[in-house]
Design an enzyme around this catalytic site. Structure first.
Site, mmCIF file in Angstrom:
data_model
loop_
_atom_site.group_PDB
_atom_site.id
_atom_site.type_symbol
_atom_site.label_atom_id
_atom_site.label_comp_id
_atom_site.label_asym_id
_atom_site.label_seq_id
_atom_site.Cartn_x
_atom_site.Cartn_y
_atom_site.Cartn_z
ATOM 1 N N CYS A 122 18.943 59.478 69.274
ATOM 2 C CA CYS A 122 17.770 59.727 68.441
ATOM 3 C C CYS A 122 16.682 60.336 69.300
ATOM 4 O O CYS A 122 16.327 61.497 69.144
ATOM 5 C CB CYS A 122 17.286 58.423 67.820
ATOM 6 N N GLU A 176 16.382 59.202 72.961
ATOM 7 C CA GLU A 176 16.527 58.507 74.216
ATOM 8 C C GLU A 176 16.524 59.443 75.419
ATOM 9 O O GLU A 176 17.323 60.365 75.500
ATOM 10 C CB GLU A 176 17.827 57.684 74.216
#
Lengths: 320, 786
Positions: free
Chosen positions: B430, B432
């Site tokens: 997402c 990271e």
């Protein structure tokens, strides 16, 4: 330090001048334009605003009203009380607060206790430094986007000293200032404000004086004279023309506007197509909205008007 | 888009996800043959070898890039060595309304007769639940935290540029060198290293074989092919596959095929979280693109076609079937391959090149769920790049997302990475942050911040399960000050972090011991040099994450208590607890006061935002810097996937006025509807947390299409993003759709099959979302224009 009355500070304002701006709405206006979408900005004093659909009918307002202006009325039909969907607790789902505005002294007591924010006061008396504190919070967005602050209303020129101080403080902070005005003020006031303003958004509604009186409640003589004088002294002016079907959207009105603007040095005009977004606000202020049957202008007509005005050498945009 | 691409794209969109039993069967056979006879890394390598040698080879009509994880597109394997599905699981997977996979009778039979008997007590999931303490299990079941590795393997890593420089014959040489240099006299781990390196070497051969099998299949198809044009293409595919992955790619097309073989290798070896992804694809492809254009062997249009064929391959690989809480925290087919564009070069220059713009064109045309894409926006990035991306964003389907490349680098520098390594990293999954090709940055589970307040307010007891989950921090009715409450909250938080991390340590060791991934280890520096597996700490950098969920909800809840109970003293703690226990029944007026007369996070109001900062710092201090058993360091990030809905469903009414069971706030976004002062106020509030101390934060904003109309709309959005990034924000993404449209889509899903929305750090088909998630997205504040 000057104090003034405002009714809203709108951030991420992207239609009132260049870039990302904060618009400070100042309360009080000499005009009463029938299409006004900020009717809460017209009267200079505080006013009570009520959102019927948010009312729980809990009666907190009744208990605190110093003049007994509020009462609870049971509604007849179930659907009329909005929030009453679930979990009402001690609230009465079919009841709603009714205000007798003749008795209301706008103490604001009810707005403090109203749990849902169904009752608000439009109008807050604030110091110029209070406004500046809010305004500088978004400085990074002005810096990034070439934006700044727009003073609008109501009519900001109705509070000349407050406005002058705010504009001056913005200049000191290096923040771009726009003033959104009806031009309906004495030349002396306008001239002084022009010294501390980077840009004017100047409303020009119509040229026919009788029509102007009919739809705005005042003559446009001062408005038109002021713009000519201002445009001689001040370079950055955008004329803002609301287009109201049946009021000023006919060929003659447009032609008159074009002719008039060519007597000024104004080079840019924004056309603001009429919309009825403000209609609900009249109800919340306990007033009647007179233009309820006016349609929005067609896209075709807007393009048409744009073209006509461009014929007068103006750079025209639709929308603010 | 060329006709071929249009056909492949429709075929991919239309194909129905199914469950393939092939992998489970081959893995079981390999284990039956080798288990107990060879060291574990070699067992895993031999298993990988069997898969690469025996799994069915698929080359579809029209394809230019070849290789499928299953026997055909969207035929998705299971991983019984990690999670051995019961027959009931298969029924659920087959018949559930959303995120289903069709399961045929053959699969059920093999599962019953072969897979379940062998794996039911050997699967990692079984071992995990066997070894976890009662405290851990209670917390897990109550929804205090989730566990990422109970059905899926550690992954969370991304390719760097080395696979475009070296073929697997070259990697094999590196491995042989490392084997030769082992010092069996002075290095006590030399023999473990020998096993691991031998395993890696077997995996090199296995992938080369897999490539060769595609070459053979392409030749076979070419012989039968009657269309001379397709015949030529098949011969070219055969040529490419007999060169890569054995050798380093020489052309643009070979580079993409090389990556794709590696991708299939990684996601077949294990079902790594966040699948895998090519990372800085524009920078990796640029030399091949430039060379092809210069020597006349490539045109921009041809390059685009191959890239689009490559794109479709990602869309053919749904995330493997999930069940239980893992499904609830990540209820999507998306498998989080997230391609980075732009950013910086390792030397620190602007990384935008011609391929960047080519990829943006591909994203615009493809409009596929997978792969996810993002732009890495640096101060050095040109506005042209940002604005081209925003033209796509404005269309409203949530891609590409936008990251602050400069802050991403700072985050990695804070964690101790070299500046060149940091700049060649980026973001994946997402949001990271990671050091591509050199880091194992493993997410371990979501952490329910508001639930911990619920437990604090009940002196350690979870009102939903009635169990005593926390510690006794005192009856809150006796708290004299807000600080006392915060202190109790901190103690509870640290206790639950202890429980979570203690469990993590066990799980990490289980993977290190039983589930090495020698194939992935080949391509992650410095596993070869260290002779150590990726899952055992072999990478150059190793991080573990715990993801905080519900920062908006916890902030507004604490602010509410502070204001109404402690500052204004307008209600007693006792009344508050009573109202919460009754889910505000009989307390609607109080609830409305909490909703409407409390400072809220997201309005650039320090009174609320400073409480957010306190909670954020508390979470950071509780996690950051803790060690893991394989030598990694714990970090935090702030993202939910779909976990804010699940966590909300297990959390009672909260003092911010939220009713029991309702979703929590999403990412670092304010509570849905609580932000009332526009997007500049939201980003100001969000930037008050120190993003550099995280490995990623997630901010989603919803705009009505009208607000972004015209060039001015794009310009203002660009300014908003640039300003947020100047303030230190990590990521921002937008839904550009009106609530009205979404409501209509709920009522008439048949008219909105193509409607894609941003959920958290990924996009999904609106109609594939659960009703609760659909409602949550609708309830998010909509920034509009007057």
């Amino acid at each position: 330090m000057e104090q003034g009355i405002i009714f809203n500070i709108q951030k991420f304002s992207v239609h009132d001048g260049p870039g990302i701006r904060t618009t400070v709405f100042m309360k009080g206006c000499p005009l009463r334009c029938k299409w006004c979408h900020n009717p809460e900005g017209q009267v200079q004093g505080k006013e009570l605003v009520t959102y019927g659909s948010r009312c729980l009918g809990c009666g907190s307002c009744v208990d605190v009203c110093p003049t007994g202006a509020v009462s609870i009325r049971e509604a007849n039909d179930k659907g009329s009380t909005g929030v009453a969907a679930d979990n009402l607790g001690v609230a009465k789902p079919h009841a709603r607060a009714i205000t007798d505005r003749a008795k209301c002294i706008v103490s604001g007591a009810c707005t403090e206790v109203c749990p849902t924010g169904a009752r608000e006061i439009a109008g807050k008396i604030v110091s110029s430094s209070w406004v500046m504190e809010e305004v500088v919070k978004d400085r990074i967005f002005y810096d990034q986007s070439g934006g700044g602050v727009t003073f609008s209303g109501g009519e900001p020129l109705m509070q000349p000293n407050f406005l002058y101080e705010l504009c001056t403080k913005c200049k000191e902070e290096g923040i771009h200032v726009a003033v959104d005005t009806s031009g309906c003020a004495s030349w002396e006031v306008l001239e002084r404000i022009a010294l501390v303003t980077d840009m004017f958004l100047y409303d020009v509604k119509m040229i026919d004086e009788a029509q102007h009186v009919k739809y705005t409640g005042a003559s446009n003589k001062l408005v038109l004279e002021n713009l000519i004088r201002l445009s001689e002294a001040h370079a950055d002016i955008v004329a803002r023309i609301p287009i109201i079907p049946g009021v000023n959207d006919d060929d003659k009105s447009v032609d008159d506007l074009g002719k008039y603007l060519s007597t000024t040095t104004v080079k840019r005009a924004d056309l603001l197509p009429y919309h009825s977004i403000g209609a609900d606000k009249y109800d919340r202020l306990g007033r009647i909205y007179e233009l309820s049957t006016t349609p929005e202008p067609t896209e075709e007509r807007m393009l048409n008007i744009k073209e006509s005005l461009e014929g007068f050498g103006l750079k025209v945009r639709i929308g603010g | 888009m060329r006709d071929r691409v249009a056909r492949l794209r429709s075929a991919s969109i239309d194909s129905v996800p199914s469950l393939s039993i092939e992998r489970a069967h081959l893995v079981t056979q390999a284990y039956k043959e080798h288990e107990g006879k060879v060291p574990v890394p070699i067992l895993r390598a031999l298993t990988f070898k069997k898969l690469m040698e025996e799994k069915e080879i698929f080359i579809g009509e029209d394809e230019l890039i070849v290789g499928e994880r299953g026997p055909r597109p969207k035929a998705t394997p299971t991983f019984p060595e990690l999670c051995c599905h019961t027959l009931e699981d298969f029924e659920v997977i087959d018949s559930r309304e959303k995120i289903f996979f069709r399961v045929d009778d053959n699969a059920k039979e093999i599962q019953e007769k072969e897979i379940i008997p062998f794996w039911q007590e050997r699967a990692i999931r079984h071992k995990i639940f066997q070894e976890m303490s009662d405290e851990w299990k209670d917390c897990y079941e109550a929804g205090i935290f989730t566990e990422f590795m109970e059905q899926r393997a550690p992954g969370h890593t991304v390719a760097d540029g080395k696979i475009y420089q070296k073929g697997f014959l070259d990697f094999k040489k590196d491995i042989e060198n490392a084997l030769e240099n082992l010092d069996f006299f002075n290095d006590p781990y030399a023999s473990d290293k020998k096993d691991e390196l031998t395993a890696m070497s077997i995996c090199c051969d296995a992938l080369i074989t897999y490539g060769q099998r595609h070459a053979e299949k392409a030749l076979e198809l070419a012989e039968k092919e009657t269309d001379p044009h397709r015949k030529e293409e098949l011969l070219k595919i055969a040529e490419i596959c007999s060169w890569v992955p054995a050798n380093a790619p020489r052309t643009f097309h070979e580079a993409l095929q090389m990556y794709w073989f590696v991708h299939i290798g990684v996601i077949t070896e294990l079902n790594t979280w966040d699948s895998f992804n090519p990372g800085r694809l524009d920078q990796h492809l640029y030399p091949f693109y430039k060379k092809g254009i210069e020597d006349g062997t490539l045109t921009r249009e041809d390059a685009k076609e191959v890239l689009e064929c490559f794109w479709i391959k990602f869309n053919n690989q749904p995330a493997p079937p999930k069940v239980g809480i893992t499904l609830q925290e990540s209820a999507t087919y998306t498998d989080f391959a997230n391609i980075n564009n732009g950013g910086l070069t390792p030397e620190g220059y602007d990384g935008v090149n011609e391929v960047t713009y080519l990829i943006l064109d591909v994203i615009d045309e493809m409009r596929l769920l997978q792969p996810s894409t993002n732009i890495q926006l640096s101060q050095k990035s040109p506005d042209k790049f940002l604005k081209r991306a925003l033209e796509i964003v404005r269309q409203g389907w949530g891609q590409p997302s936008i990251f602050n490349a400069d802050v991403v680098v700072q985050e990695m520098l804070r964690q101790g990475k070299s500046v060149e390594d940091a700049r060649s990293g980026g973001t994946s999954g997402c949001v990271e942050t990671g050091c591509f090709g050199k880091e194992a940055y493993i997410l371990t589970g979501y952490f329910n911040l508001p639930k911990i307040l619920e437990i604090t307010l009940n002196n350690g007891i979870d009102p939903r399960t009635g169990k005593k989950l926390g510690i006794e921090t005192g009856d809150p009715r006796n708290f004299k000050s807000f600080e006392e409450l915060m202190d109790a909250y901190r103690k509870q938080m640290n206790y639950f972090l202890d429980v979570k991390i203690r469990g993590n340590n066990v799980i990490e060791n289980l993977y290190a011991k039983y589930m090495p991934c020698p194939f992935l280890s080949i391509i992650v520096s410095d596993c070869i040099e260290n002779g150590k597996d990726y899952n055992a700490g072999g990478a150059r950098y190793n991080s573990r994450y715990i993801q905080g969920v519900g920062i908006g909800s916890i902030t507004d809840s604490l602010t509410s208590i502070k204001k109404h109970v402690f500052d204004d003293k307008s209600i007693s703690m006792d009344t508050l607890l009573e109202a919460l226990e009754r889910n505000f029944e009989g307390y609607e007026i109080l609830r409305q006061r909490f909703l409407n007369h409390t400072p809220k996070y997201g309005n650039d109001d320090d009174e609320a935002d400073q409480i957010m900062v306190q909670v954020f710092n508390m979470f950071f201090e509780g996690v950051d810097g803790r060690p893991s058993p394989t030598g990694a360091t714990y970090r935090i990030n702030m993202l939910p996937t779909t976990c804010h809905v699940y966590f909300g469903s297990v959390t009672g009414a909260t003092p911010d006025g939220r009713l029991a069971g309702q979703p929590l706030s999403e990412g670092i976004s304010p509570v849905q509807g609580a932000d009332r002062r526009g997007p500049t106020a939201v980003v100001k509030s969000c930037s008050k947390m120190d993003h550099v101390k995280t490995g990623g934060t997630l901010l989603n904003q919803k705009f009505t299409p009208k607000l972004l109309e015209g060039q001015t709309g794009i310009d203002n959005l660009a300014h908003l993003i640039r300003a947020y990034f100047r303030l230190g924000g990590h990521h921002i993404q937008f839904n550009v759709v009106s609530a009205e449209t979404l409501r209509d889509a709920q009522r008439n899903p048949e008219n909105y099959r193509d409607l894609i929305v941003r959920v958290a750090g990924y996009s999904d088909y609106f109609c594939d979302l659960t009703k609760a998630l659909q409602d949550e997205i609708i309830s998010r504040t909509e920034h509009t224009t007057l």
